[in-house]
Design an enzyme around this catalytic site. Structure first.
Site, PDB file in Angstrom:
ATOM      1  N   GLN A  23      18.635   2.835 -10.148  1.00 16.79           N
ATOM      2  CA  GLN A  23      17.376   2.450  -9.483  1.00 16.79           C
ATOM      3  C   GLN A  23      16.959   1.025  -9.826  1.00 16.79           C
ATOM      4  O   GLN A  23      15.777   0.723  -9.929  1.00 16.79           O
ATOM      5  CB  GLN A  23      16.261   3.454  -9.793  1.00 16.79           C
ATOM      6  CG  GLN A  23      16.536   4.816  -9.164  1.00 16.79           C
ATOM      7  CD  GLN A  23      15.316   5.715  -9.079  1.00 16.79           C
ATOM      8  OE1 GLN A  23      14.454   5.661  -9.933  1.00 16.79           O
ATOM      9  NE2 GLN A  23      15.266   6.562  -8.053  1.00 16.79           N
TER      10      GLN A  23
ATOM     11  N   LYS B 263      10.543  -1.218 -17.924  1.00 14.72           N
ATOM     12  CA  LYS B 263      10.068  -0.046 -18.649  1.00 14.72           C
ATOM     13  C   LYS B 263       9.830  -0.346 -20.129  1.00 14.72           C
ATOM     14  O   LYS B 263       8.893   0.187 -20.731  1.00 14.72           O
ATOM     15  CB  LYS B 263      11.084   1.093 -18.494  1.00 14.72           C
ATOM     16  CG  LYS B 263      10.508   2.441 -18.860  1.00 14.72           C
ATOM     17  CD  LYS B 263      11.447   3.570 -18.451  1.00 14.72           C
ATOM     18  CE  LYS B 263      10.832   4.924 -18.793  1.00 14.72           C
ATOM     19  NZ  LYS B 263      11.732   6.037 -18.426  1.00 14.72           N
TER      20      LYS B 263
ATOM     21  N   MET C 146       5.004   0.422  24.972  1.00 13.17           N
ATOM     22  CA  MET C 146       5.081  -1.023  25.125  1.00 13.17           C
ATOM     23  C   MET C 146       6.526  -1.448  25.393  1.00 13.17           C
ATOM     24  O   MET C 146       6.774  -2.378  26.157  1.00 13.17           O
ATOM     25  CB  MET C 146       4.523  -1.722  23.884  1.00 13.17           C
ATOM     26  CG  MET C 146       4.181  -3.174  24.094  1.00 13.17           C
ATOM     27  SD  MET C 146       2.993  -3.449  25.427  1.00 13.17           S
ATOM     28  CE  MET C 146       1.442  -3.533  24.538  1.00 13.17           C
TER      29      MET C 146
END
Lengths: 599, 174
Positions: free
Chosen positions: A126, A175, A495
């Site tokens: 991560q 962290k 649209m």
């Protein structure tokens, strides 16, 4: 890092964990609500959040929604919105929201988790180069690698987010920094070392602007979202200035509500789907006062045909907005509210005579354009017109008289909402203007409802856009947010379909909303009320029922499938080359290849 | 209405004082690439005693409107302390350092040395088959010398990019 931050670090008194420093700084900065989603890298922060009650955390179901919710919160309150997401996918999911906030100048601070400093660059689990990825999507960002600088960075992030032209700021928090022990110190009182946006307008420029405006025969005020950012007082001053001077006023999409829509001097929104009178007045004016808008391409149309006879005055807090797209004659750098105050004072002090006769002629011309009734529509037959649905929604909210906030997704329904819902106050209209982010409206509505628990908050949506962040219905259920979702369902990405009809020979490539869910059952499965309205005669009662329901509602309104959004300035055309309605699409055939390239 | 003057292109040498912090160069370069501005040369180094401030010199080009835009965009970056268009601040000096390697023998060696002398280039390395010359000057001078070395056995060129400073008492301070 800066000398200022280091200097403050020496004055530190207390030592605590990085996570506690972050929360303490948030409290000091006045944060009451934070929108977020946990993950491995931010667990220390979530642990600290768990052990306190001052800051409320709202658990979203996707990080993009956390950012949009914070945008809705920020735009409706004038405060800095706050977001907390984890590293890697948490941060990358937030990027769309960050860029949305950057384009629309919404103040946010987004805290992202990061892998511990010793793993940065190792392709850790991560891990993402969050500061690298978000650099062009934020006003500024920080990676905190030294806990001694953490408190200073936190305070600076809030200062940068709300000062000058507001915007999103990312603070990336490894962290080990969150777990480590470090000093806390309070927000600095000394001015920032380098970022000090000019707020007070230059009196010489104000004098030049007043001279031009007093001498104008065909003036216009073109006001944008910068006035919302300058606070409600700026809107009050705008209204006072426009009424005092007797000039016509138009708003950008982002500026709606800064001048009362119900005022007779209001010409409506300008630009691609603006009113005929606003665009014709922009085209024909001799002096234009732009306050807090940025000559966006949706507003100007073809640049070399934009307001060709006008002297242009541009007031903006961001120097880089001046002369970016349109060269101007007078540039005023400063806060919109302070600029309006200075303009009012200089106007009252000036004895320069005005061209009252010419001004009366100008208004007569404008009344002629108004007489076209460019927003007129015919509600007849057995199918609900989308314009009618919004108009009735507006009128019924007016009757009810509750404070009402509107958010939108992006597309035809957004433009119809801008055209047919009247806004008399700033901060009550939340829409994705610059980036045009489908999926903005539902999470933004959550953020607004959190900030204004007793108000009526309505997301005007399309059936395609709403599916882009539909998971947020779970957040709405969890926090019992009585958000009303008003879907104009034409079974098309309207649209896209409109452009395909007008510019691509009616080849509706991939714009059909196939395999739609049953929105009533979908609402029920998310513990909300589901309502479907298909017949015009049921519309009013249906709207009343939706608005009266104490909890969240998804209303699926079946509307005409082939309705197009008019008036329209085709891309690459000028303000005086508008298409007013069906039957005039021939005008689109004149779109040049150059125009077709434009989005 | 814009007149023809506004479409005229000019070069600009822009000096920027910034906080010497990680990512600042990426911010500046990203601004140029993201907005489609042109960078002809870019140099950066810390310039103050405690190495907290760096000076970036950027040579760019564009219309007057684009150059104004570049300066405004640079100025609103949070770590940017000062932006100065040296081309507008009156006379300024612009210098560049070049190292140039020429591989040649015989009469060509003599010719290379003679030209180097004329251009005030210094020999900083020599072998029996090569020279490395060091030279400072403005871009035109470096290019003229490079062109002369080409037929004589030009092998490699390395240049620092331009640094610039205003003439006279004016000085750029954070």
């Amino acid at each position: 890092m800066s000398a200022a931050i280091q200097q403050n670090a020496t004055a530190a008194t207390q030592t605590m964990s990085g996570a506690e420093i972050v929360l303490r700084a948030l409290k000091e900065q006045g944060v009451e609500v934070i929108f977020g989603y946990p993950g491995g890298a931010v667990l220390p922060l979530y642990d600290a959040l768990f052990q306190q009650n001052a800051i409320r955390h709202i658990l979203v179901r996707h990080e993009q929604a956390a950012v949009h919710a914070a945008e809705g919160y920020a735009r409706s309150t004038g405060k800095v919105g706050c977001v907390l997401v984890t590293s890697g996918p948490g941060a990358t999911n937030a990027v769309t929201g960050l860029l949305d906030a950057l384009m629309d100048s919404i103040p946010l601070v987004c805290l992202t988790g990061q892998v511990p400093t010793h793993l940065i660059g190792n392709d850790a689990f991560q891990e993402a180069d969050t500061t690298g990825i978000t650099r062009p999507a934020t006003k500024h960002n920080y990676l905190v690698k030294d806990i001694k600088k953490l408190a200073g960075v936190m305070h600076e992030a809030f200062y940068v987010a709300r000062s000058g032209r507001p915007g999103p700021v990312v603070v990336d928090l490894p962290k080990d920094i969150l777990i480590g022990q470090g000093p806390y110190h309070e927000a600095p009182t000394a001015p920032h070392r380098s970022y000090r946006p000019q707020r007070e307008p230059n009196p010489e420029m104000i004098a030049q602007a007043v001279k031009l405006l007093k001498g104008a025969k065909r003036p216009i005020v073109y006001a944008g979202g910068g006035i919302v950012n300058a606070g409600p007082e700026a809107s009050r001053l705008l209204t006072e200035f426009v009424r005092l001077t007797g000039m016509p006023c138009t708003n950008t999409l982002m500026g709606l509500g800064t001048f009362p829509a119900s005022d007779k001097q209001f010409l409506g929104m300008l630009g691609m789907h603006g009113t005929y009178e606003a665009n014709m007045a922009m085209h024909g004016c001799d002096v234009m006062l732009n306050i807090g808008a940025r000559f966006d391409d949706r507003v100007t149309g073809r640049l070399n045909a934009f307001a060709p006879t006008a002297k242009k005055i541009h007031a903006d807090i961001d120097q880089s907005s001046i002369n970016k797209n349109v060269p101007v004659d007078v540039a005023i750098i400063g806060d919109a509210g302070l600029t309006l105050k200075a303009l009012l004072e200089a106007w009252q002090a000036s004895e320069q005579p005005r061209h009252t006769g010419a001004l009366a002629d100008w208004w007569r011309q404008i009344e002629g354009w108004r007489g076209i009734q460019c927003l007129r529509y015919q509600q007849e037959g057995s199918i609900i017109k989308p314009q009618h649905a919004i108009r009735r929604l507006y009128e019924i909210t007016q009757e009810i008289g509750r404070e009402t906030f509107i958010t939108t997704e992006v597309g035809q329904h957004q433009m119809w909402a801008a055209q047919y819902f009247g806004f008399d106050k700033p901060n009550h209209w939340m829409t994705s203007g610059g980036l045009g982010t489908m999926g903005y409206g539902l999470p933004a509505a959550m953020g607004v409802q959190i900030a204004h628990p007793d108000a009526l908050v309505i997301d005007i949506a399309g059936e395609a856009s709403i599916l882009m962040n539909i998971q947020e219905m779970a957040t709405i259920a969890q926090y019992r947010l009585p958000v009303k979702v008003f879907i104009l369902n034409n079974e098309y990405m309207g649209m896209v379909r409109q452009w395909q009809e007008l510019l691509h020979g009616g080849r509706y490539s991939e714009s059909y909303s196939a395999a739609l869910p049953d929105f009533v059952k979908l609402a029920e499965s998310f513990h909300a009320r589901g309502v479907r309205i298909t017949r015009p005669e049921d519309l009013d009662a249906g709207i009343r029922e939706i608005l009266a329901h104490p909890g969240p509602v998804i209303a699926d309104i079946a509307v005409a499938k082939d309705e197009n959004c008019f008036p329209m300035i085709p891309s690459g055309a000028a303000h005086n080359e508008m298409i007013l309605g069906p039957g005039q699409e021939g005008g689109v055939k004149g779109v040049t290849d150059e125009g077709k390239v434009l989005v | 209405m814009p007149d023809n003057n506004e479409n005229k292109l000019r070069n600009a040498t822009i000096a920027v004082l910034v906080d010497n912090e990680p990512g600042i160069l990426a911010r500046v370069v990203g601004l140029f690439s993201g907005r489609g501005y042109n960078i002809e040369s870019l140099t950066v180094a810390p310039v103050d005693e405690d190495r907290t401030i760096s000076r970036i010199t950027i040579v760019t080009g564009g219309t007057e409107m684009v150059i104004e835009q570049i300066k405004a965009q640079l100025d609103r970056l949070v770590p940017v302390r000062k932006v100065c268009d040296l081309s507008l601040e009156g006379a300024h000096l612009a210098r560049e350092l070049m190292l140039i390697k020429v591989v040649c023998t015989g009469e060509q060696r003599m010719e290379a040395l003679r030209l180097a002398d004329a251009f005030r280039a210094r020999v900083v390395d020599a072998t029996t088959a090569s020279f490395v010359f060091e030279m400072t000057g403005n871009g035109d001078k470096l290019e003229a010398f490079t062109a002369l070395m080409r037929p004589l056995g030009l092998a490699e060129v390395v240049r620092t990019g331009v640094i610039g400073i205003a003439r006279g008492t004016y000085s750029l301070k954070a």
